[in-house]
Design an enzyme around this catalytic site. Structure first.
Site, PDB file in Angstrom:
ATOM      1  N   CYS A 168       0.827  -1.207   0.000  1.00  0.00           N
ATOM      2  CA  CYS A 168       0.000   0.000   0.000  1.00  0.00           C
ATOM      3  C   CYS A 168       0.862   1.257   0.000  1.00  0.00           C
ATOM      4  CB  CYS A 168      -0.948  -0.002   1.193  1.00  0.00           C
ATOM      5  SG  CYS A 168      -0.133  -0.174   2.797  1.00  0.00           S
ATOM      6  N   HIS A 471      -1.455   1.273   7.482  1.00  0.00           N
ATOM      7  CA  HIS A 471      -1.917   1.204   6.095  1.00  0.00           C
ATOM      8  C   HIS A 471      -1.834   2.593   5.472  1.00  0.00           C
ATOM      9  CE1 HIS A 471      -4.124  -0.266   2.650  1.00  0.00           C
ATOM     10  NE2 HIS A 471      -5.101   0.601   2.838  1.00  0.00           N
TER      11      HIS A 471
END
Length: 520
Positions: A168, A471
């Site tokens: 990510c 994330h």
């Protein structure tokens, strides 16, 4: 490498009726029904998901290799099958027996024929989808995938990036850069790389890994990724080829652990710059830059040698001014930069939310002021004064001598304390439009009224508590609309949501450039 298993594993007819219906990039795994990262077996045409989803493609290969213990192997039985498969999105070919991507083909060219057939199926599905969308536009103004903009109805065409295993950090940076219009357009207009030797001469390269270690091209894989992101033919693109090149040339990012998005961005820009300096696909760097006639010499800020599009767009110049507190000697040094790393002032570090009412909210201007304010260096940073001929106490101040076309601001949210690297989760208020950088310039009187104004183009956000976990997602604006990019998921959002984000990296575009008056 050349795979020795093609002759026994590639048995499928190129136009086989066994292929599923619809777009190959959206085919579903025959086991788990996932449409993420589909791979087709070139022995039996069955479709399974890749190793970054549920790994059923690899299990299909493993199940087919059960040894025949009670029978003597014949020559035919000894042949290895179900080892070669093709990515239904990128058309790259992989051999599980070799554990590598494949560059060669069968004597009859079956791999290339299957590849072309999948492309035709994809194009047909895309054409049908366009007709369907056109009918929707004609028959209805209310559709979940359509948006009303400036009185006209348009379809959302943004593409997500599949997460290949804690990637990510890479996806958020790629989506942000893809929405820097000048930067993205330059790479998309570069010529495609083609293999020019051996059995694959004249054939398009579908996977850089197949070319060998000496021929990997970050520029080419970056170009292909940018082209895929806004063509609207698929909901998510798998950047495996680019990820492999990153592994090859940036060893720090090997493996599947979470990485720092800012560190990745710096490595990416530096390596793109170096590769472009050496020329690309037979076109010299100077020739490429010469085509962009609107880039003046003053805008081609050089870092590590000659200028490239990276330094022309992201490159600025800082003046580092140091004064000896004993004799008053002043030292000035000019340093090029591609981004500015800003501390969040300590008095704001306990304030985590925009809605907290205790004390003022930290603003981006506070961070910029902290970066450029006069600072007395501590005992560990004594300045070597050439007049005093020894290290002395001193002060330091930064001025911006030249602003870049795209101003990249990195908020230093991760700090080492004792043996831990902690996150500063403070909310920092930032403007969507009209960020004025004039007061930080060395010679503000020489700048025009509009040349110091910037508008926000993209924001990278880190969710979680630590740099090695959490994330990354990104917000970016495209043609007046804001999108939220969360790996393979892309959603429309609004300005109110964007300004509430706890920014980690901010990309500001020069106001004139964004208005379209200065085209690269």
């Amino acid at each position: 490498m050349e795979c020795p298993h093609l002759s026994s594993s590639v048995c499928i007819a190129p136009d086989s009726a066994k292929f599923p219906n619809g777009s190959p990039s959206s085919w579903c795994c025959s086991v788990c029904r996932s449409n993420k990262s589909p791979w087709v077996c070139l022995t039996c045409s069955s479709v399974h998901c890749g190793r970054y989803v549920n790994g059923h493609a690899k299990k299909h290969y493993e199940d087919a290799q059960v040894p025949l213990t009670n029978h003597k192997k014949s020559e035919k039985q000894d042949k290895v099958q179900h080892t070669v498969c093709m990515d239904c999105s990128s058309y790259s070919t992989y051999c599980y027996r070799c554990d590598d991507f494949v560059v060669n083909d069968t004597k009859l060219g079956l791999v290339q024929k299957v590849r072309e057939h999948l492309q035709n199926l994809e194009n047909s599905a895309f054409t049908a989808d366009r007709h369907k969308k056109r009918k929707l536009l004609e028959n209805s103004t209310l559709n979940s995938k359509l948006l009303k903009v400036n009185g006209s109805t348009t379809a959302i065409c943004a593409t997500g990036l599949r997460n290949l295993g804690n990637t990510c950090f890479m996806n958020a940076i790629l989506q942000s850069l893809s929405n820097i219009e000048q930067f993205c357009c330059y790479f998309k207009e570069l010529p495609a790389v083609e293999l020019r030797n051996g059995k694959t001469a004249g054939r398009r390269t579908y996977h850089t890994r197949s070319q060998g270690d000496n021929n990997v091209s970050l520029v080419e894989e970056f170009r292909k990724t940018l082209c895929a992101l806004w063509q609207g033919s698929q909901t998510a693109f798998s950047p495996e080829s680019l990820f492999y090149v990153v592994w090859k040339i940036m060893p720090n990012f090997r493996g599947y652990q979470q990485q720092d998005a800012h560190e990745f961005m710096r490595y990416l820009l530096d390596h793109l710059h170096l590769e472009l300096q050496g020329g690309f696909n037979g076109v010299s760097r100077s020739a490429i830059l010469q085509e962009n006639s609107t880039l003046s010499a003053s805008n081609k800020c050089c870092i590590n040698g000659a200028s490239t599009v990276v330094t022309a767009i992201f490159g600025g110049i800082l003046q580092n001014e140091v004064n000896c507190l004993i004799c008053g000697t002043e030292s000035r040094k000019f340093d090029p930069f591609l981004d500015l790393s800003l501390d969040i002032p300590s008095q704001f570090r306990s304030k985590r939310s925009k809605n907290q009412e205790n004390g003022p909210v930290c603003s981006l201007r506070d961070c910029l002021r902290s970066f450029t304010d006069l600072e007395e260096l501590d005992e560990t940073e004594l300045y070597m004064c050439h007049k005093c001929k020894k290290k002395q106490k001193s002060t330091k101040k930064f001025w911006i001598q030249k602003l870049p076309k795209v101003l990249c601001l990195h908020l230093k949210r991760f700090h080492w304390t004792a043996y831990l690297r902690n996150k500063v989760d403070t909310y920092v208020e930032f403007p969507l439009r009209g960020l004025d950088m004039k007061c930080y310039l060395l010679e503000p009187e020489n700048s025009g009224p509009e040349s110091c104004l910037y508008d926000l183009a993209a924001v990278v956000v880190h969710h979680g508590s630590g740099v090695g976990s959490g994330h990354y997602t990104a917000y970016a604006t495209h043609e007046g609309r804001w999108f939220h990019f969360n790996d393979s998921t892309v959603t429309l959002t609004d300005e109110e949501t964007v300004v509430k984000a706890k920014a980690y990296i901010l990309f500001y575009v020069e106001h004139q450039a964004k208005a379209g008056s200065d085209k690269l």
